[in-house]
Scaffold this active site. Sequence first.
Site, PDB file in Angstrom:
ATOM      1  N   CYS A 118      33.461  37.792  64.776  1.00 56.79           N
ATOM      2  CA  CYS A 118      34.780  38.276  64.343  1.00 56.79           C
ATOM      3  C   CYS A 118      35.333  39.334  65.303  1.00 56.79           C
ATOM      4  CB  CYS A 118      34.636  38.816  62.918  1.00 56.79           C
ATOM      5  SG  CYS A 118      35.660  40.201  62.506  1.00 56.79           S
ATOM      6  N   CYS A 123      35.536  42.917  64.131  1.00 61.12           N
ATOM      7  CA  CYS A 123      34.215  43.570  64.076  1.00 61.12           C
ATOM      8  C   CYS A 123      33.820  44.035  65.477  1.00 61.12           C
ATOM      9  CB  CYS A 123      33.158  42.602  63.552  1.00 61.12           C
ATOM     10  SG  CYS A 123      33.571  41.918  61.958  1.00 61.12           S
ATOM     11  N   HIS A 134      21.750  63.419  89.619  1.00 59.40           N
ATOM     12  CA  HIS A 134      23.072  64.066  89.445  1.00 59.40           C
ATOM     13  C   HIS A 134      23.495  64.663  90.770  1.00 59.40           C
ATOM     14  CE1 HIS A 134      23.653  63.618  85.170  1.00 59.40           C
ATOM     15  NE2 HIS A 134      22.487  64.158  84.884  1.00 59.40           N
ATOM     16  N   HIS A 174      16.062  51.305  78.285  1.00 56.44           N
ATOM     17  CA  HIS A 174      17.303  51.844  77.711  1.00 56.44           C
ATOM     18  C   HIS A 174      18.328  52.091  78.816  1.00 56.44           C
ATOM     19  CE1 HIS A 174      16.310  52.279  73.566  1.00 56.44           C
ATOM     20  NE2 HIS A 174      15.221  52.987  73.799  1.00 56.44           N
ATOM     21  N   TRP A 231      26.772  61.499  84.035  1.00 56.58           N
ATOM     22  CA  TRP A 231      26.824  62.652  83.110  1.00 56.58           C
ATOM     23  C   TRP A 231      26.921  62.189  81.652  1.00 56.58           C
ATOM     24  CZ3 TRP A 231      31.640  63.400  80.532  1.00 56.58           C
ATOM     25  CH2 TRP A 231      31.647  64.475  79.644  1.00 56.58           C
ATOM     26  N   ASN A 242      24.155  62.340  78.554  1.00 60.44           N
ATOM     27  CA  ASN A 242      24.445  62.932  77.237  1.00 60.44           C
ATOM     28  C   ASN A 242      24.117  61.973  76.106  1.00 60.44           C
ATOM     29  OD1 ASN A 242      25.078  65.573  77.594  1.00 60.44           O
ATOM     30  ND2 ASN A 242      27.283  65.240  77.857  1.00 60.44           N
ATOM     31  N   VAL A 280      21.676  59.839  76.176  1.00 58.90           N
ATOM     32  CA  VAL A 280      20.209  59.924  76.020  1.00 58.90           C
ATOM     33  C   VAL A 280      19.874  61.217  75.272  1.00 58.90           C
ATOM     34  CG1 VAL A 280      17.999  60.039  77.231  1.00 58.90           C
ATOM     35  CG2 VAL A 280      19.796  58.540  78.088  1.00 58.90           C
ATOM     36  N   ASN A 281      20.531  62.317  75.651  1.00 59.19           N
ATOM     37  CA  ASN A 281      20.291  63.598  74.955  1.00 59.19           C
ATOM     38  C   ASN A 281      20.534  63.445  73.463  1.00 59.19           C
ATOM     39  OD1 ASN A 281      19.849  64.787  77.401  1.00 59.19           O
ATOM     40  ND2 ASN A 281      21.836  65.800  77.548  1.00 59.19           N
ATOM     41  N   TRP A 324      25.803  68.303  76.929  1.00 54.67           N
ATOM     42  CA  TRP A 324      25.775  69.227  78.061  1.00 54.67           C
ATOM     43  C   TRP A 324      27.001  69.008  78.953  1.00 54.67           C
ATOM     44  CZ3 TRP A 324      25.458  69.572  83.323  1.00 54.67           C
ATOM     45  CH2 TRP A 324      24.827  70.714  83.857  1.00 54.67           C
TER      46      TRP A 324
END
Length: 754
Positions: free
Chosen positions: A79, A82, A423, A460, A483, A487, A489-490, A508
Site C-alpha cells: 500500500c 503505508c 568524520h 547495520h 553525521w 546519530n 546509531v547513537n 550529537w
Amino acid sequence: MVRYSNRATSRSSRERTKSSPRHVAVLGLTFCLLLLSSAAEAGLYTTSDQIVTISLDNYKSVLVNSSSAIVVEFYASWCGHCIAFSPVYKRLARDIKEWKPAIDLAAIDCADDDNRRVCTNFSITGYPTLKFFHAYGRKDSTGRRFKGVFHDMQALRHEIIERMEKQDPWPPACPPLEPTSQAEIDIFLETNNVRHLALIFENVSSYVGREVILDLLQFENIAVRRVLSTDDDLVAKLGVTEFPSCYLYYRGGNYTRLKVNIEARTFYSYALQALPGVARSGKSALATIDNSSKSIEELWKPFNRSRVYMADLESTLHYSLRVELAAHPVFTGKALTSLRKYISVLAKYFPGRPILMNLLKSLSSWLDDQTGDEVSYQALSEILENSVQAPDAALPEGVRWVSCQGSQPHLRRYPCGMWTLFHMLTIQAKKFGGSDHKEVLNAMTGYISNFFGCRPCAEHFETMAKQSLAEATTFKDSILWLWSRHNRVNNRIAGALSEDPRFPKIQWPPPDLCADCHTVKENGEHKWNNNQVLLFLQNYYSPEHILTDYLEDESVVLAKQEEKRLRMLQLEAQKRIAREALEKANAPNPALEEGEEEEEEEEEDDEAAKPIGPDDDGRQIRRPSIVGMKPREVREDIVDLDSAVNRSYKAKSVQVATSSRVKRRTLQRNREERDSKLGMVLMEPNVASDEHGVPDGVGSGRRTRWMSMLSIGFSKTDVSLCVILYFMSSTCLIIMYIFFKTRLRLRRGKVSLP
Ligand code: FAD
C-alpha cells in the site's frame, strides 16, 4: 501503450529463443533468489528501526498482559500510503525511544498471508491503521483506533500522550503526567531521595512538560513534573514569568532556573540529562573509572571533551592496520579493492605527522604496484613495518586512547576512533578532494563491510549505506550523511550495554557544544540547523583543531621501529640457521650407511658446538645444537617462543629418528649376517615408518623372515637336499624301469619256447 507492450513482448520472445538452456537455468536461479530475498525483506520495517514486528506467532505475547502500552500499525506492504507513512513512523520510534518502558511501537504486515487472520481478528479493513493497546491488556482486547493517519510526528506524539493519560491500569514504569502542586512537591521531596526535581511551568495546552517527563523516564537521580501557569501559588513563589520555562527545585524550597538556549522540549531534555549525578538507570553505579585492571601507563588521561586528539587517530590506525587487517591472511576480490580504497584515502587525506604520512604514502604506492589478483597480509605488513627502510616512515606502535578512553577497558576505544577517523576524512576530502565526493564514504563502507570486527555493526552500517548513501550528492552531503547516520546509531544503542555511563549516547553535538546547530520549527519542534552543523563539524574535525598531547616523539617512534627491525632480522637469521641445521640433520648421510653411525653422532654434537662466525656484537654465533642439545652460551637475544619450542621439539624428533635409524641399521646388519649364515637371500620389506623413522608396529623382524620364506629365498641346505632327493628318486625310477622291462622280456622268452 499496447504497441509498446507488444514490442516488449516480441523482443523478449526473441531473446528467449536466443537464450541457451544454461541461460534459462541461470535466470531461473536468479529469479528464485530474488523471490527469496524479497520475501526476507517483505515488511516495511527492520530490527534497526526499533519497532516491534508482530506476526501470527508472537502477537499474543506482545499485546496481552504487557507492562507497557503499545501502539500498533496495521499495514499492507504493497500500500502506497503505508510506504509513505513508514518514514514518519520510524522517526517517531527514534524520537520517543526514551519512553519505551511506558509505551512501545509495533507494526504488523497484513499483506503477509500468515498474518491475515490476526488483522481480521482486529477488524482491520484499511491500511494503515493505528491502534492503541493499554498496558496489561486482556486476550479479547482489540485496541482503540487512532482517528485518521497522522503524517505529523508531533501530532502523533500528542495523541499518544492523551491516550496514555486515560489508560487504566497505569504502566508501572510511567511517572505521573498530570500537573503537580506545592503540597504534592513537599510530600514528594519528603518521601523520595532524588537529587534534582525539575519543574516545567507551562500553559495547560502545552505538551512540553509531559514529553520531558517521558524523555527522562529512564534516568536516575532526577524527577520531572509539570506545573500549570494557572497554579498561582507556585508561579508566584518562584517568580515565573515565562511559559514554558524549567526550574530546578530542592529541599528547603531552594530553586534555580535551568539555563537553555531555547525554551523547548529537546533543550530541556539535553540539559537535564547532563546534570551532575543524572545517569541512565542502572548505569550510575558504573559511572566511575575502573583503573583496577589497567597498568600504570594506561591510567586515566585528562582531556578536553570538545577536542579531537591525534593520539586517538594514530591508535585507530595501529589497531586497524596491525590488528584488524592481520586477521585476513590474503586479500582478494572485493576485500582487495576495499583495502586499496582505504589505504588510498588515508594516504591522501590523513592529516598525520610527516613520518606517518611517509609510511601511508609508501603503503599506498606499494599497493598500486601490486598487479596480481591477491595481496598477502605478510607482504603488506613488511611495508607497514618499513622493512624496505623508506626514510623517516613509521606508524607508531600500540594504542594511546585519549578522548576515546573508556571508563572501563571494554568501553569506547577502537570504534570511537573509527568514527572519529572517518568524520575527519570526510572533512579533509571536502577541502582537498577531487571530483568524487563519495570517495571517503565508499572507502569507509568497504572497510566496515569487509574488515570491521563487529559484524552486526557492519551489517547495520551496510543497510544504512544501501538505503540512503545515494542521497549524498555533494561533499557537504557526504559529511552530513555520516553525521546523521552516526546519530542514528547513537539513538539505537543509547542505554545498551556498550554505552559508557560516563559518555552517554546523545544526539550529537549537544547544545553546550554547538548551540547554533539546534533550532526549533514554528510549532516548537526541534530542528537541526544543517548549515551550522556543517560549520561546526568542519571546525571540530579540522587538522588545525586536533590536539597532539600524549603523542610519542617522532624520533622515539623511528628509533623503536629500527630496534624492532633489527630484532626481526636477528630472529630471521636464527630461524634460518636452525632450519639449515635441521635440514642437514635430516639429510641422508653416506657415512652412516657405511656403519659409522655412533661416531658420526658424536661428531655431529661436536660440530653443533663449533662457532660459525661472529654476531652483530662480535660474539661467536654457534650453530644451534640440534642433536644432543648441548647447552648454549647465555645470550641476550629475544627468545621467539614458537621457534624455540619448535626447535627443541624438532631436535628431539631428530634425535629419536637418528637413534632409531642407527638401531634399525644395526638390527639389519645382524639379520643379514644371520641370514647369510643360513644361506638366505635378504629381501628387505618396505616397512612404513613414522616421522621419527620408527617402523610401524612390533615384530617387523618376524615379518621380514616370513616375507623371505614366501619369496624364492631357500637356503643352500634346502637346495642340496632337494637335488639329492631328486637324484635319488630318479635313480629309483630308472632302476624300477630296468627291472620291470627285464622281467617282461624274460616272460616273453618263456612263452615262445616250444
Ligand atoms: P562514538 O559513538 O564512538 O563516537 C565517537 C566520538 O565521535 C564521540 O565521542 C563524539 O565526540 C563524536 N560523535 C558522536 N556522535 C557524532 C556524530 N553524530 N557525528 C560526528 N561526531 C560524533 N555499536 C553497537 O552497539 N551497535 C551498532 O550497530 C554499532 N554500529 C557501529 C557502526 C560503525 C561504523 C562504528 C564505527 C561503530 C559502531 N558501533 C556500534 C560502536 C558504537 O557506535 C560506538 O562507537 C561505541 O559504542 C563507542 O561509543 P563512544 O561513546 O565512544 O562514541
